[in-house]
Design a protein around this motif. Structure first.
Motif, PDB file in Angstrom:
ATOM      1  N   GLU A 126       8.023  24.524   6.962  1.00  0.00           N
ATOM      2  CA  GLU A 126       9.098  25.078   7.787  1.00  0.00           C
ATOM      3  C   GLU A 126      10.359  24.216   7.761  1.00  0.00           C
ATOM      4  O   GLU A 126      10.913  23.852   8.792  1.00  0.00           O
ATOM      5  CB  GLU A 126       8.614  25.272   9.227  1.00  0.00           C
ATOM      6  N   GLY A 127      10.775  23.834   6.582  1.00  0.00           N
ATOM      7  CA  GLY A 127      12.025  23.095   6.434  1.00  0.00           C
ATOM      8  C   GLY A 127      11.935  21.630   6.756  1.00  0.00           C
ATOM      9  O   GLY A 127      11.691  20.815   5.881  1.00  0.00           O
ATOM     10  N   ASN A 128      12.106  21.269   8.022  1.00  0.00           N
ATOM     11  CA  ASN A 128      12.190  19.859   8.400  1.00  0.00           C
ATOM     12  C   ASN A 128      10.948  19.315   9.085  1.00  0.00           C
ATOM     13  O   ASN A 128      11.017  18.306   9.781  1.00  0.00           O
ATOM     14  CB  ASN A 128      13.417  19.630   9.290  1.00  0.00           C
ATOM     15  N   LEU A 129       9.823  19.971   8.895  1.00  0.00           N
ATOM     16  CA  LEU A 129       8.563  19.491   9.456  1.00  0.00           C
ATOM     17  C   LEU A 129       7.807  18.763   8.358  1.00  0.00           C
ATOM     18  O   LEU A 129       7.519  19.341   7.305  1.00  0.00           O
ATOM     19  CB  LEU A 129       7.733  20.664   9.981  1.00  0.00           C
ATOM     20  N   ILE A 130       7.519  17.485   8.576  1.00  0.00           N
ATOM     21  CA  ILE A 130       6.743  16.706   7.612  1.00  0.00           C
ATOM     22  C   ILE A 130       5.322  16.587   8.145  1.00  0.00           C
ATOM     23  O   ILE A 130       5.095  16.133   9.264  1.00  0.00           O
ATOM     24  CB  ILE A 130       7.333  15.303   7.393  1.00  0.00           C
ATOM     25  N   VAL A 131       4.367  17.008   7.318  1.00  0.00           N
ATOM     26  CA  VAL A 131       2.950  16.964   7.676  1.00  0.00           C
ATOM     27  C   VAL A 131       2.326  15.764   6.966  1.00  0.00           C
ATOM     28  O   VAL A 131       2.264  15.729   5.732  1.00  0.00           O
ATOM     29  CB  VAL A 131       2.229  18.268   7.249  1.00  0.00           C
ATOM     30  N   LEU A 132       1.878  14.769   7.737  1.00  0.00           N
ATOM     31  CA  LEU A 132       1.217  13.609   7.144  1.00  0.00           C
ATOM     32  C   LEU A 132      -0.223  13.980   6.841  1.00  0.00           C
ATOM     33  O   LEU A 132      -0.942  14.482   7.707  1.00  0.00           O
ATOM     34  CB  LEU A 132       1.275  12.413   8.088  1.00  0.00           C
ATOM     35  N   LEU A 133      -0.638  13.726   5.614  1.00  0.00           N
ATOM     36  CA  LEU A 133      -1.965  14.138   5.161  1.00  0.00           C
ATOM     37  C   LEU A 133      -2.946  12.963   5.211  1.00  0.00           C
ATOM     38  O   LEU A 133      -3.761  12.886   6.110  1.00  0.00           O
ATOM     39  CB  LEU A 133      -1.864  14.725   3.753  1.00  0.00           C
ATOM     40  N   ASN A 134      -2.893  12.071   4.237  1.00  0.00           N
ATOM     41  CA  ASN A 134      -3.793  10.920   4.214  1.00  0.00           C
ATOM     42  C   ASN A 134      -3.069   9.695   3.701  1.00  0.00           C
ATOM     43  O   ASN A 134      -1.985   9.793   3.142  1.00  0.00           O
ATOM     44  CB  ASN A 134      -5.023  11.215   3.353  1.00  0.00           C
ATOM     45  N   GLY A 135      -3.661   8.536   3.892  1.00  0.00           N
ATOM     46  CA  GLY A 135      -3.059   7.296   3.440  1.00  0.00           C
ATOM     47  C   GLY A 135      -4.092   6.398   2.804  1.00  0.00           C
ATOM     48  O   GLY A 135      -5.295   6.582   2.982  1.00  0.00           O
ATOM     49  N   PHE A 136      -3.603   5.415   2.051  1.00  0.00           N
ATOM     50  CA  PHE A 136      -4.498   4.456   1.412  1.00  0.00           C
ATOM     51  C   PHE A 136      -3.712   3.208   1.027  1.00  0.00           C
ATOM     52  O   PHE A 136      -2.487   3.230   0.984  1.00  0.00           O
ATOM     53  CB  PHE A 136      -5.173   5.071   0.173  1.00  0.00           C
ATOM     54  N   GLN A 137      -4.438   2.134   0.763  1.00  0.00           N
ATOM     55  CA  GLN A 137      -3.808   0.917   0.259  1.00  0.00           C
ATOM     56  C   GLN A 137      -3.866   0.980  -1.257  1.00  0.00           C
ATOM     57  O   GLN A 137      -4.931   1.188  -1.842  1.00  0.00           O
ATOM     58  CB  GLN A 137      -4.531  -0.323   0.763  1.00  0.00           C
ATOM     59  N   LYS A 138      -2.719   0.811  -1.868  1.00  0.00           N
ATOM     60  CA  LYS A 138      -2.616   0.900  -3.328  1.00  0.00           C
ATOM     61  C   LYS A 138      -2.959  -0.464  -3.925  1.00  0.00           C
ATOM     62  O   LYS A 138      -2.375  -1.467  -3.552  1.00  0.00           O
ATOM     63  CB  LYS A 138      -1.189   1.318  -3.703  1.00  0.00           C
ATOM     64  N   LYS A 139      -3.916  -0.459  -4.877  1.00  0.00           N
ATOM     65  CA  LYS A 139      -4.370  -1.723  -5.439  1.00  0.00           C
ATOM     66  C   LYS A 139      -4.050  -1.869  -6.916  1.00  0.00           C
ATOM     67  O   LYS A 139      -4.383  -2.866  -7.525  1.00  0.00           O
ATOM     68  CB  LYS A 139      -5.870  -1.874  -5.200  1.00  0.00           C
ATOM     69  N   SER A 140      -3.400  -0.845  -7.493  1.00  0.00           N
ATOM     70  CA  SER A 140      -3.014  -0.934  -8.901  1.00  0.00           C
ATOM     71  C   SER A 140      -1.679  -0.216  -9.090  1.00  0.00           C
ATOM     72  O   SER A 140      -1.204   0.468  -8.182  1.00  0.00           O
ATOM     73  CB  SER A 140      -4.086  -0.301  -9.796  1.00  0.00           C
ATOM     74  N   GLN A 141      -1.084  -0.358 -10.261  1.00  0.00           N
ATOM     75  CA  GLN A 141       0.197   0.285 -10.551  1.00  0.00           C
ATOM     76  C   GLN A 141       0.106   1.797 -10.425  1.00  0.00           C
ATOM     77  O   GLN A 141       0.985   2.440  -9.894  1.00  0.00           O
ATOM     78  CB  GLN A 141       0.657  -0.068 -11.975  1.00  0.00           C
ATOM     79  N   LYS A 142      -0.967   2.350 -10.938  1.00  0.00           N
ATOM     80  CA  LYS A 142      -1.125   3.796 -10.976  1.00  0.00           C
ATOM     81  C   LYS A 142      -1.785   4.297  -9.686  1.00  0.00           C
ATOM     82  O   LYS A 142      -2.745   3.702  -9.205  1.00  0.00           O
ATOM     83  CB  LYS A 142      -1.967   4.169 -12.192  1.00  0.00           C
ATOM     84  N   THR A 143      -1.257   5.394  -9.157  1.00  0.00           N
ATOM     85  CA  THR A 143      -1.865   5.997  -7.963  1.00  0.00           C
ATOM     86  C   THR A 143      -3.199   6.619  -8.362  1.00  0.00           C
ATOM     87  O   THR A 143      -3.253   7.416  -9.298  1.00  0.00           O
ATOM     88  CB  THR A 143      -0.932   7.074  -7.381  1.00  0.00           C
ATOM     89  N   PRO A 144      -4.290   6.260  -7.669  1.00  0.00           N
ATOM     90  CA  PRO A 144      -5.609   6.787  -8.026  1.00  0.00           C
ATOM     91  C   PRO A 144      -5.661   8.327  -7.927  1.00  0.00           C
ATOM     92  O   PRO A 144      -5.235   8.896  -6.921  1.00  0.00           O
ATOM     93  CB  PRO A 144      -6.547   6.154  -7.007  1.00  0.00           C
ATOM     94  N   GLN A 145      -6.164   8.950  -8.965  1.00  0.00           N
ATOM     95  CA  GLN A 145      -6.263  10.412  -9.004  1.00  0.00           C
ATOM     96  C   GLN A 145      -7.103  10.945  -7.846  1.00  0.00           C
ATOM     97  O   GLN A 145      -6.801  11.988  -7.289  1.00  0.00           O
ATOM     98  CB  GLN A 145      -6.842  10.875 -10.349  1.00  0.00           C
ATOM     99  N   GLU A 146      -8.143  10.208  -7.460  1.00  0.00           N
ATOM    100  CA  GLU A 146      -9.000  10.675  -6.358  1.00  0.00           C
ATOM    101  C   GLU A 146      -8.215  10.771  -5.052  1.00  0.00           C
ATOM    102  O   GLU A 146      -8.462  11.669  -4.240  1.00  0.00           O
ATOM    103  CB  GLU A 146     -10.235   9.788  -6.199  1.00  0.00           C
TER     104      GLU A 146
END
Length: 121
Positions: free
Chosen positions: A76-96
């Motif tokens: 709906e335009g300006n509504l941001i829905v936060l989904l999930n979070g994680f700590q990144k441990k490598s350059q590439k974002t884990p596909q999982e």
């Protein structure tokens, strides 16, 4: 400051991640989320679209040598829905982690569509 966007947490996915973090990291995440809400133009340093994944964005947080990511989407335009979070441990974002975010996003919109259909009856 005037709000440009509204944030919501879908179910407990983000909260479960957030609650396990050290207090100083939580403070940094709160600062970045505040930036999302109040700034007209969000710096790429803090927020970007995930290339190749329609409608999926990541909130970027760096604290010390640690990097954290929070997946989100717009509704709906300006509504941001936060989904999930994680700590990144490598350059590439884990596909999982991306797959998990896509699944949660699909779940959010399916649930919303069901609610809208029920309200119209």
């Amino acid at each position: 400051m005037e709000k440009k966007r509204t944030l919501i947490f879908y179910k407990d996915y983000f909260i479960d991640f957030f609650d396990k973090l050290p207090e100083k990291v939580k403070g940094k995440i709160d600062e970045v989320l505040y930036i999302l809400v109040v700034l007209e133009r969000i710096p790429v340093k803090f927020f970007s679209h995930l290339t190749g994944y329609e409608g999926l964005y990541e909130v970027r947080i760096a604290y010390g040598s640690n990097i954290y990511r929070i997946f989100c989407c717009f509704d709906e335009g300006n509504l941001i829905v936060l989904l999930n979070g994680f700590q990144k441990k490598s350059q590439k974002t884990p596909q999982e982690e991306i797959n998990k975010a896509l699944k949660i996003k699909a779940e959010y919109f399916e649930e919303k569509n069901k609610q809208n259909k029920n309200e119209k009856k």
